[in-house]
Design a protein around this motif. Structure first.
Motif, PDB file in Angstrom:
ATOM      1  N   ARG A 266       4.184  41.415  88.998  1.00  0.00           N
ATOM      2  CA  ARG A 266       3.985  42.810  88.591  1.00  0.00           C
ATOM      3  C   ARG A 266       4.505  43.692  89.705  1.00  0.00           C
ATOM      4  NH1 ARG A 266       0.068  42.954  84.430  1.00  0.00           N
ATOM      5  NH2 ARG A 266      -1.301  41.147  84.619  1.00  0.00           N
ATOM      6  N   GLU A 287       8.584  46.852  85.110  1.00  0.00           N
ATOM      7  CA  GLU A 287       7.135  46.717  85.261  1.00  0.00           C
ATOM      8  C   GLU A 287       6.709  45.324  85.676  1.00  0.00           C
ATOM      9  OE1 GLU A 287       6.131  48.062  81.430  1.00  0.00           O
ATOM     10  OE2 GLU A 287       5.846  50.133  82.073  1.00  0.00           O
ATOM     11  N   LYS A 310       9.922  43.076  81.692  1.00  0.00           N
ATOM     12  CA  LYS A 310       9.437  44.212  80.905  1.00  0.00           C
ATOM     13  C   LYS A 310       9.751  45.485  81.679  1.00  0.00           C
ATOM     14  CE  LYS A 310       5.955  42.609  77.780  1.00  0.00           C
ATOM     15  NZ  LYS A 310       5.227  41.368  78.134  1.00  0.00           N
ATOM     16  N   ASN A 312      10.305  50.071  81.436  1.00  0.00           N
ATOM     17  CA  ASN A 312      10.054  51.320  80.734  1.00  0.00           C
ATOM     18  C   ASN A 312      11.216  52.268  81.006  1.00  0.00           C
ATOM     19  OD1 ASN A 312       8.743  53.260  79.290  1.00  0.00           O
ATOM     20  ND2 ASN A 312       7.226  53.747  80.879  1.00  0.00           N
ATOM     21  N   GLY A 348      11.373  54.278  76.198  1.00  0.00           N
ATOM     22  CA  GLY A 348      10.089  53.599  76.061  1.00  0.00           C
ATOM     23  C   GLY A 348      10.170  52.142  76.516  1.00  0.00           C
ATOM     24  N   GLU A 349       9.242  51.331  75.968  1.00  0.00           N
ATOM     25  CA  GLU A 349       9.143  49.932  76.385  1.00  0.00           C
ATOM     26  C   GLU A 349      10.335  49.101  75.925  1.00  0.00           C
ATOM     27  OE1 GLU A 349       6.930  47.935  78.051  1.00  0.00           O
ATOM     28  OE2 GLU A 349       5.883  49.727  78.772  1.00  0.00           O
ATOM     29  N   ASN A 350      10.888  48.280  76.825  1.00  0.00           N
ATOM     30  CA  ASN A 350      11.957  47.353  76.480  1.00  0.00           C
ATOM     31  C   ASN A 350      11.639  46.008  77.110  1.00  0.00           C
ATOM     32  OD1 ASN A 350      14.497  48.962  75.342  1.00  0.00           O
ATOM     33  ND2 ASN A 350      13.487  50.220  76.902  1.00  0.00           N
ATOM     34  N   THR A 351      12.032  44.936  76.439  1.00  0.00           N
ATOM     35  CA  THR A 351      11.892  43.611  77.028  1.00  0.00           C
ATOM     36  C   THR A 351      13.279  42.973  77.062  1.00  0.00           C
ATOM     37  OG1 THR A 351       9.689  43.422  76.125  1.00  0.00           O
ATOM     38  CG2 THR A 351      10.737  41.385  76.837  1.00  0.00           C
TER      39      THR A 351
END
Lengths: 425, 287
Positions: A266, A287, A310, A312, A348-351
């Protein structure tokens, strides 16, 4: 520069569980039971004889520390930090390997060792100083300085049992700080005492290391004191050196291994010590990173490894690539890998999944910085975010690159390039 | 900025497992001699902190023991002390035997008693047994301060004929007794580290040794041939009889006892120091 501390291949083996049976009677009972094939009555219920198998508190440690260096040692509880200090201080001897110390050593594994409450501050200074290796004459000549540094004043002739814990620590630390030794070993001794005094002590330690060429080894869980005192830092984990080099990187790696899941990294602000400019204009924030291999982060195959990142994105981003910069455990950068493909990220969130090839790395501990950048198609990059390091991993010595010779890191480096085609004409 | 090749004292420490350092680095103990004296001083001052009579206890305690022995062994059991007044006889031998037995018993607990200190900082561990011996030597000297006037008193009254001209031997006697006490003590300390119950055996052993030494009786009064042989080779016979010869004029000094005393003391010291040197490096892992 010639090192002041030279440690070669040092290991310390302990036996798990209770060592010996403490009394002769129990030892005989145990011996008798084992002879008749019964269970040893000294073992705790649920333990079997196998619990007594050896484990390594330290394994194959190599370390050189030069004069003037202040070396921080960090790691989780049980990583081997205290064992390493105890070996250097000669409190116990190594099972294997050699340690050479070129100079006098002061150990401060605890402040005020040998202090006795009934004796006055002055008497304790003499005794403590002598235990740490000073002669009476040396203590006499430093007495005024010690009293002044400790801020104890007229209480010096009061029994130390009447001291507050702060006064006690200040006096004890002052004695050790005034030793003229070449190597100073401290195990989190500054944990007590007020902030101003801590600062004064750290300042004195750092100044003496720099100006007088002393060597300081400092173990602490307090990253702030590590940052302000140390010029170099090692991370110990499971009895091995995981990283050796830059202090900020070492701290980031240490914070990474504190996670309970060793495959998950993290990224807090501690992972981004360099990028002041990026902080102002934040477009992307990575992240976390997860190692998909269930054995990870210990790799011992030549197949590709998958890392799931992950992130952002604060704005939609086009043509985003990633770069991994690899470091060996001794703090040397050994090479980098660039993105073969580019992805577009939504707001926004991306993986994102990265597939990395580690087959050229030889056995050892590695870390890799992960940098995300935008590619403009003309050979320059626009850095979006970077984590230092993004992943810490180990390549198994025996499973690394299959070579027909043992790999000699110190002469050949850490990268095994493609084999040479050899043909006789 | 100085380079490492010229570190202040030119000191180089080499640490490797099972290093054969021929027992001990005596030079290192010498460098820490100030610590030896400070430890002695510490034990002495702490002993009498918060007591009313303070160091007077060093006088009262042996006086009481000697008085009891005078009554029990002198008046009741009527042990013959070859004409030497019982109180002088027992005060003198108690002082020397007390010095020896205290050296053995305190030093046999060196590791157990100092485990905490030894686990935190390195210093030559032999400084502890040496300072213990010095501390017990102070106790002996205090007792000697009562014995000497008493001896002079009986001499003036014509009851004894002491050989004060041999008093220069006293330091040698104390050196030999001290070395034997330290040697035996540290030899035992290596064993008590592993097995705590040996400490009780040490107490019993010292008591047995006392009865097999000329402590409550002089050599001259022993008729049993077996006991005679034991006494002849016992390394504590010579110092006890010597000090008695000097202070009371009665003492039987056999050459074989003197040889045994010197040999045993040297052997105990070197063997003890060797075993001690081996144990001190790893005992932290077993305590």
């Amino acid at each position: 520069m010639e090192p002041m501390i030279r440690i070669r291949n040092v290991s310390k083996k302990y036996r798990r569980g209770e060592i010996g049976a403490k009394t002769l009677q129990n030892e005989i009972k145990g011996w008798w039971a084992r002879r008749r094939g019964r269970e040893d009555p000294n073992l705790k219920i649920g333990e079997s004889g196998a619990v007594n198998e050896p484990f390594y508190a330290l394994e194959g440690i190599d370390l050189d520390v030069c004069p003037g260096e202040t070396l921080g040692i960090i790691g989780r509880n049980g990583a081997g930090k205290s064992t390493l200090l105890k070996l250097i201080c000669r409190i116990t001897e190594p099972t294997d390997g050699v340690i050479d110390l070129y100079g006098t050593v002061t150990s401060m594994l605890e402040v005020g060792t040998g202090f006795h409450g009934e004796m006055t501050g002055r008497e304790n200074v003499y005794l403590n100083g002598a235990i740490l290796g000073m002669t009476r004459a040396q203590i006499d000549s430093k007495m005024d300085e010690i009293i002044a540094f400790s801020e104890i004043g007229e209480f010096i002739d009061t029994p130390v049992k009447r001291y507050s814990s702060g006064m006690y620590v200040k006096l004890a630390f002052s004695v050790a700080a005034h030793l003229d030794s070449d190597i100073i070993i401290m195990d989190e001794v500054l944990a007590v005492g007020d902030m101003a005094f801590q600062k004064k002590c750290l300042e004195k330690m750092r100044r003496e290391a720099k100006e007088e060429g002393r060597t300081v080894l400092y173990v602490s869980h307090n990253m702030n004191t590590i940052r302000s005192l140390c010029s170099r830092c090692i991370v110990l984990d499971g009895g091995k050196i995981l990283f050796d080099g830059d202090v900020d990187r070492a701290i980031a790696i240490y914070l990474g291994i504190e996670e309970s899941d060793r495959r998950l990294f993290r990224f807090s602000e501690d992972y981004r010590p360099y990028d002041e400019s990026l902080r102002k204009n934040k477009r992307l924030e990575m992240e976390s990173l997860f190692v998909e291999n269930p054995d990870g982060p210990w790799f011992h195959s030549t197949q590709r490894e998958t890392l799931t990142v992950k992130m952002n994105a604060f704005v939609p981003l086009k043509r985003v690539g990633f770069r991994l910069e690899y470091w060996y455990q001794d703090g040397q950068k050994i090479g980098s890998a660039l993105s073969g493909d580019f992805v577009d990220l939504d707001e926004g969130e991306n993986t994102v999944q990265l597939s990395v090839d580690l087959s050229h790395l030889t056995g050892g501990q590695y870390s890799a910085d992960l940098i995300a950048y935008q590619f403009d198609g003309e050979g320059t990059e626009d850095i979006l975010d970077g984590v230092y390091p993004g992943v810490v991993f180990q390549i198994g010595e025996e499973f690394g690159v299959t070579t027909h010779l043992d790999w000699h890191h110190q002469y050949w480096g850490h990268v095994h390039l493609h084999d040479i085609g050899v043909m006789k004409k | 900025m100085k380079s490492s090749t010229e570190n202040r004292q030119g000191i180089h420490t080499h640490i490797a497992p099972k290093e054969r350092t021929a027992g001990h680095r005596w030079g290192e103990v010498w460098r820490y001699r100030d610590l030896v004296f400070l430890l002695t001083k510490k034990t002495f001052t702490l002993q009498y902190k918060q007591t009313i009579l303070g160091p007077l206890w060093s006088v009262i305690y042996p006086l009481c023991t000697s008085a009891i022995m005078t009554i029990v062994f002198g008046r009741i059991a009527k042990i013959d002390t070859a004409g030497v007044p019982h109180i002088l006889f027992y005060l003198l031998t108690n002082a020397l035997w007390g010095f020896f037995s205290a050296c053995v018993s305190t030093n046999s607990r060196t590791f157990v008693d100092n485990a905490y200190l030894f686990g935190k900082v390195y210093f030559p561990r032999l400084t502890v047994p040496i300072s213990n011996a010095l501390y017990h030597l102070i106790g002996f000297c205090i007792q000697l301060a009562i014995v000497i006037p008493l001896s002079v008193f009986f001499f003036v009254r014509g009851r004894i004929t002491p050989h004060y001209e041999w008093v220069w031997l006293l330091p040698l006697i104390l050196l030999q007794t001290g070395i034997l006490g330290i040697g035996t003590g540290i030899l035992l300390s290596s064993a008590t580290t592993k097995y705590r119950d040996l400490m009780i055996l040490v107490t019993v052993g010292i008591q047995m040794w006392m009865y097999l030494s000329p402590v409550i009786y002089p050599v001259s009064q022993v008729a049993n041939p077996f006991l005679k042989t034991v006494l002849a080779v016992n390394p504590m016979t010579a110092p006890l009889e010597c000090i008695r010869f000097i202070m009371t004029g009665k003492g039987q000094i056999l050459p074989v006892s003197v040889v045994s005393a010197v040999l045993c003391s040297v052997l105990a010291l070197f063997l003890g120091a060797w075993v001690f040197g081996r144990v001190e490096k790893t005992f932290m892992d077993t305590v």
